[in-house]
Write an enzyme that holds these catalytic residues in place. Sequence first.
Site, short mmCIF file in Angstrom:
data_model
loop_
_atom_site.label_atom_id
_atom_site.label_comp_id
_atom_site.label_asym_id
_atom_site.label_seq_id
_atom_site.Cartn_x
_atom_site.Cartn_y
_atom_site.Cartn_z
N TYR A 109 0.83 -1.21 0.00
CA TYR A 109 0.00 0.00 0.00
C TYR A 109 0.86 1.26 0.00
O TYR A 109 1.89 1.30 0.67
CB TYR A 109 -0.91 0.02 1.24
CG TYR A 109 -1.83 1.22 1.23
CD1 TYR A 109 -2.95 1.24 0.41
CD2 TYR A 109 -1.54 2.35 1.99
CE1 TYR A 109 -3.77 2.34 0.36
CE2 TYR A 109 -2.36 3.46 1.95
CZ TYR A 109 -3.48 3.45 1.13
OH TYR A 109 -4.29 4.55 1.08
N TRP A 111 1.25 5.63 -1.78
CA TRP A 111 0.98 6.61 -2.84
C TRP A 111 2.10 6.75 -3.86
O TRP A 111 1.89 7.31 -4.92
CB TRP A 111 0.69 7.97 -2.19
CG TRP A 111 -0.75 8.14 -1.84
CD1 TRP A 111 -1.49 7.34 -1.02
CD2 TRP A 111 -1.63 9.17 -2.32
NE1 TRP A 111 -2.77 7.81 -0.94
CE2 TRP A 111 -2.89 8.93 -1.72
CE3 TRP A 111 -1.48 10.26 -3.15
CZ2 TRP A 111 -4.00 9.75 -1.95
CZ3 TRP A 111 -2.57 11.09 -3.38
CH2 TRP A 111 -3.82 10.82 -2.79
N1 LIG Z 1 -1.78 18.60 2.35
C1 LIG Z 1 -2.18 17.32 2.30
N2 LIG Z 1 -3.37 17.02 1.74
C2 LIG Z 1 -3.80 15.72 1.72
C3 LIG Z 1 -3.00 14.66 2.21
C4 LIG Z 1 -1.74 15.01 2.80
O1 LIG Z 1 -0.98 14.15 3.28
N3 LIG Z 1 -1.37 16.33 2.83
N4 LIG Z 1 -3.44 13.35 2.15
C5 LIG Z 1 -4.52 13.05 1.22
C6 LIG Z 1 -5.13 11.75 1.55
S1 LIG Z 1 -4.28 10.34 1.16
C7 LIG Z 1 -6.36 11.63 2.09
S2 LIG Z 1 -7.06 10.10 2.33
C8 LIG Z 1 -7.15 12.81 2.46
C9 LIG Z 1 -7.72 12.61 3.86
O2 LIG Z 1 -8.77 13.46 4.10
P1 LIG Z 1 -9.36 13.52 5.58
O3 LIG Z 1 -9.30 12.21 6.22
O4 LIG Z 1 -10.69 14.15 5.51
O5 LIG Z 1 -8.31 14.54 6.21
P2 LIG Z 1 -7.74 14.81 7.68
O6 LIG Z 1 -6.91 16.03 7.53
O7 LIG Z 1 -7.07 13.61 8.22
O8 LIG Z 1 -9.01 15.11 8.56
C10 LIG Z 1 -9.85 16.20 8.26
C11 LIG Z 1 -10.31 16.85 9.53
O9 LIG Z 1 -11.22 16.04 10.27
C12 LIG Z 1 -11.28 16.57 11.58
N5 LIG Z 1 -11.69 15.57 12.55
C13 LIG Z 1 -10.92 14.61 13.11
N6 LIG Z 1 -11.64 13.89 14.01
C14 LIG Z 1 -12.88 14.41 14.02
C15 LIG Z 1 -14.08 14.09 14.73
O10 LIG Z 1 -14.15 13.17 15.53
N7 LIG Z 1 -15.18 14.84 14.45
C16 LIG Z 1 -15.15 15.86 13.55
N8 LIG Z 1 -16.29 16.50 13.31
N9 LIG Z 1 -14.03 16.19 12.87
C17 LIG Z 1 -12.92 15.48 13.10
C18 LIG Z 1 -9.88 17.02 11.89
O11 LIG Z 1 -9.93 18.25 12.58
C19 LIG Z 1 -9.21 17.07 10.54
O12 LIG Z 1 -8.50 18.27 10.27
O13 LIG Z 1 -6.34 13.98 2.45
C20 LIG Z 1 -5.58 14.13 1.23
N10 LIG Z 1 -5.03 15.45 1.18
N1 LIG Z 2 -2.36 8.17 12.36
C1 LIG Z 2 -2.75 8.25 11.10
N2 LIG Z 2 -2.11 7.51 10.16
C2 LIG Z 2 -2.50 7.59 8.87
C3 LIG Z 2 -3.56 8.44 8.47
C4 LIG Z 2 -4.22 9.19 9.48
O1 LIG Z 2 -5.18 9.95 9.22
N3 LIG Z 2 -3.77 9.09 10.78
N4 LIG Z 2 -3.91 8.53 7.15
C5 LIG Z 2 -3.63 7.37 6.32
C6 LIG Z 2 -3.82 7.63 4.89
S1 LIG Z 2 -5.33 8.28 4.44
C7 LIG Z 2 -2.90 7.28 3.95
S2 LIG Z 2 -3.33 7.38 2.29
C8 LIG Z 2 -1.58 6.74 4.30
C9 LIG Z 2 -0.44 7.21 3.38
O2 LIG Z 2 0.64 6.36 3.50
P1 LIG Z 2 1.69 6.15 2.31
O3 LIG Z 2 1.03 6.27 0.99
O4 LIG Z 2 2.43 4.88 2.58
O5 LIG Z 2 2.66 7.40 2.53
P2 LIG Z 2 3.68 8.11 1.55
O6 LIG Z 2 4.57 8.94 2.40
O7 LIG Z 2 2.96 8.81 0.46
O8 LIG Z 2 4.55 6.89 0.98
C10 LIG Z 2 4.88 6.75 -0.37
C11 LIG Z 2 6.35 6.33 -0.47
O9 LIG Z 2 6.66 6.06 -1.84
C12 LIG Z 2 7.95 6.55 -2.13
N5 LIG Z 2 8.06 6.76 -3.59
C13 LIG Z 2 7.81 7.86 -4.31
N6 LIG Z 2 8.02 7.63 -5.62
C14 LIG Z 2 8.42 6.36 -5.74
C15 LIG Z 2 8.79 5.53 -6.85
O10 LIG Z 2 8.75 5.92 -8.01
N7 LIG Z 2 9.14 4.24 -6.58
C16 LIG Z 2 9.19 3.75 -5.30
N8 LIG Z 2 9.56 2.48 -5.14
N9 LIG Z 2 8.84 4.51 -4.24
C17 LIG Z 2 8.46 5.79 -4.46
C18 LIG Z 2 8.04 7.82 -1.33
O11 LIG Z 2 9.39 8.19 -1.13
C19 LIG Z 2 7.31 7.44 -0.04
O12 LIG Z 2 8.19 6.98 0.94
O13 LIG Z 2 -1.28 7.09 5.66
C20 LIG Z 2 -2.31 6.67 6.57
N10 LIG Z 2 -1.85 6.84 7.94
MO LIG Z 3 -5.36 8.55 2.08
#
Ligand SMILES: Nc1nc2c(c(=O)[nH]1)N[C@H]1C(S)=C(S)[C@@H](COP(=O)(O)OP(=O)(O)OC[C@H]3O[C@@H](n4cnc5c(=O)[nH]c(N)nc54)[C@H](O)[C@@H]3O)O[C@H]1N2
Ligand SMILES: Nc1nc2c(c(=O)[nH]1)N[C@H]1C(S)=C(S)[C@@H](COP(=O)(O)OP(=O)(O)OC[C@H]3O[C@@H](n4cnc5c(=O)[nH]c(N)nc54)[C@H](O)[C@@H]3O)O[C@H]1N2
Ligand SMILES: [Mo]
Length: 765
Positions: A109, A111
């Site tokens: 898993y 990105w």
């Molecule tokens: N800059 C930036 N943007 C991203 C990402 C990133 O790493 N960086 N990751 C991307 C990815 S992979 C995903 S899946 C999405 C995730 O999108 P989300 O899961 O929606 O994003 P989060 O920022 O984790 O949470 C959004 C907000 O929910 C609020 N929240 C937390 N717990 C609760 C609760 O119990 N009740 C209520 N009402 N609110 C709560 C928090 O204040 C938080 O800021 O974002 C994407 N966008």
């Molecule tokens: N506590 C907590 N944990 C969370 C979340 C949360 O809300 N709270 N959110 C979750 C969510 S929504 C998500 S999506 C995950 C994200 O978790 P990940 O998707 O595992 O996080 P990334 O840091 O995007 O990891 C991608 C990796 O790929 C590597 N990479 C980039 N390009 C290449 C390439 O061309 N080849 C190879 N081999 N590698 C490459 C990057 O250097 C990086 O280390 O985290 C989750 N974890």
């Molecule tokens: Mo995500």
Amino acid sequence: MRLRPSTSHWGAFSAGLDENGHLQVSAHPEDPAPSPLLGNLPSALTDPTRIAAPAIRRGWLERGPGPDPKRGHEEFVEVGWDEALDLLSAELLRVRSEHGNEAIYGGSYGWASAGRFHHAQSQLHRFLNAFGGFTSSRNTYSNGTSTVVLPHIVGTATDVLRNGSSWPTIVANTELLVAFGGVPEKNVFVTPGGVTRHHTPGFLAQLADRDVEVALISPLRADLPARLDARWYPIRPATDTAFMLALAHTLVVEGLHDRRFLDRYCAGYDEFERYLLGLDDGIAKDAAWASALTDIPAADIVALARRMAARRTFITVTWSLQRIEHGEQPVWAAIALAAMLGQIGLPGGGFGHGYGSMGDSGDIGPDFRVPYLSQGINPVRQYIPVARIADMLLRPGSRYQYDGAERTYPDIRLVYWAGGNPFHHHQDLNRLRRAFARPDTVVVHEPFWTATARHADIVLPTTTALEREDFGSGRRDTHLIAMHRIAEPRAQSRDDYAIFAGLAARLGIEDRFTEGRTAWEWLEHLYDSWRQHLAGKGISVPSFPEFWETGQYRLPNTEIHRTLWADFRADPVAHRLPTPSGRIEIVSKRVASFGYDDCPGHPAWLEPVEWLGGERASRFPLLLIANQPHARLHGQLDGGAVSQAAKVAGREAVRLHPEDAGPRGINEGDVVRIFNDRGACLAGAVLTTDLRPGVVQLPTGAWFDPHGTMCVHGNPNVLTADLPSSQLSQGCTGQHVLVEIERFAGEPPGIVVNRPPVISRKRDV
Ligand SMILES: Nc1nc2c(c(=O)[nH]1)N[C@H]1C(S)=C(S)[C@@H](COP(=O)(O)OP(=O)(O)OC[C@H]3O[C@@H](n4cnc5c(=O)[nH]c(N)nc54)[C@H](O)[C@@H]3O)O[C@H]1N2
Ligand SMILES: Nc1nc2c(c(=O)[nH]1)N[C@H]1C(S)=C(S)[C@@H](COP(=O)(O)OP(=O)(O)OC[C@H]3O[C@@H](n4cnc5c(=O)[nH]c(N)nc54)[C@H](O)[C@@H]3O)O[C@H]1N2
Ligand SMILES: [Mo]
């Protein structure tokens, strides 16, 4: 300096190396709101943690494969590519012949980077499929709970996650936006693959201009742009379901619910109403009841319910709300509430999911199929729900529940990761370390010495997207972007494709994997087949050389008819939903039949472990929200300028309320120790009144830098629990965790994860 086109998960850009060899980056000229994260890109080329050469953990090299608690604690030995690939292909053959393909975990898993061909996970899956298959993973950390429960409620997850109301429809028609989790602007620059034109910030500005009434229900004020004049309900985390049930209860007792809609379009409402009224359990889910749980005054809940019934109301729920224990409930309750308002299928009414979670929710870009690499077919049927990785490694052969079925964990001997960082994304990292000690061999492809690379046996250095040729386009993107090579591959790094081609040659499956093409020939081939396919539909696309030269192709603005809900509203028989009843299942007999106490047959308030109202809070009295970082994407480019500028005292910033900081003697800028019984981390304190007291916020993504069970850099996943959302979905619950915080006394340990681990060049050194 020549600027060449490329793209990233946070948007398209052009870039080139200046006379000093520094990367200069310029946002795409047609992007109305370029992402600040572009500022992290230069570090991709210069970061000291770039992996220079293939490296093998000393213990594995000297003692051979096998479970080893030293994984993650030992030095590496650099070897040549031939030696690394010879050793790895021999190990793949050994595992396959001794344990079968099922013993290889290739879920991988993550990105990775943008780009349609060099998509690391697709490359790995294609390779492992050619090798006879692998144990895979299902769903995502993003919305893995909703993906499982939504089909039971409305028959589809896609239409809820991808094709809700568009932002222009909301801007034009919605009178009241009720935003659970807000619409966090920091998140909307990101979509998988990236979009060229970021529309959502513009729509948020229009909401402000049109004076749409907004109710922000979130512990954090920053979950809505400050320019939007919202009413802020600083809810106690994890109690949104109780809030929604009380809104629903108010609608019933005041006769504001739409009986006709419920009768015609929904199944099970009467049973749900009995629950709301407390006819069976003696507990009315009224505003007073919810007030005690949510800490929102009962009168405010009642008043909001009345306004919702009187206006065109759109209810949104961010994905974060399902990334907690019982994460099914707020999603299901929001749908039930929207159904009671009777506005589902009306423009600007109903419910949405993930508005503010990602750039494509509600976006207006075309829904266009772009070229992609086929992964082939996996002959192995074994899989896990993705967030059960540590359970699987620690408890081979044990049974667990998933979506109504009993399943058995496989016995994994080899873990293969390309393009993801489980030591970023998974919970309870100290437990994950124990899990990573179990397999015989761990293989990681990475450009950087991430914590995951440091926990591997065989580490193969890959290029970043800046160092190879590709093309990219995200969901709802307006463009297909040519990704030119902007810099030469760093040191000895190779493309994932080249690595797998080298392995495939050793394993006798080269033809199946490469089909005789170089990477460049694959680009031409994928593009040309796509172009031919479109020509058959009367769409003319420029030739590949022309596209490459222009650097981009503006995708035709195919009109998307997102009419699922309007059609259903117009005729619920002809457009029945793919649920057992054909209707919206406010009660799901199927889910009820599974008999799960943590996910009953209708939306319900279920007390979690990690919340402020429970027993555990007496030991760890602060609820930490581990949300997405505003200064980077997950753990990617944590060494970049934007990410580094957001650090406090060299560590990730933790935000806390002065009322919580004061009694603990914590001042702005202090190094603090955040801890519970699973581990601890250090972070830099920021004091703010923009969150409710009792809640602290520490985003994910600071690179895990363990000193014993403490991360000195501020990674919240040393604290989070490795608990599933429920037996139904087995989703990730990383968003919430109970902690205590204290000032860190003395000299805090320095950060070491921003430098490479100990590597010796020769075996005998
Ligand atoms: N800059 C930036 N943007 C991203 C990402 C990133 O790493 N960086 N990751 C991307 C990815 S992979 C995903 S899946 C999405 C995730 O999108 P989300 O899961 O929606 O994003 P989060 O920022 O984790 O949470 C959004 C907000 O929910 C609020 N929240 C937390 N717990 C609760 C609760 O119990 N009740 C209520 N009402 N609110 C709560 C928090 O204040 C938080 O800021 O974002 C994407 N966008
Ligand atoms: N506590 C907590 N944990 C969370 C979340 C949360 O809300 N709270 N959110 C979750 C969510 S929504 C998500 S999506 C995950 C994200 O978790 P990940 O998707 O595992 O996080 P990334 O840091 O995007 O990891 C991608 C990796 O790929 C590597 N990479 C980039 N390009 C290449 C390439 O061309 N080849 C190879 N081999 N590698 C490459 C990057 O250097 C990086 O280390 O985290 C989750 N974890
Ligand atoms: Mo995500």
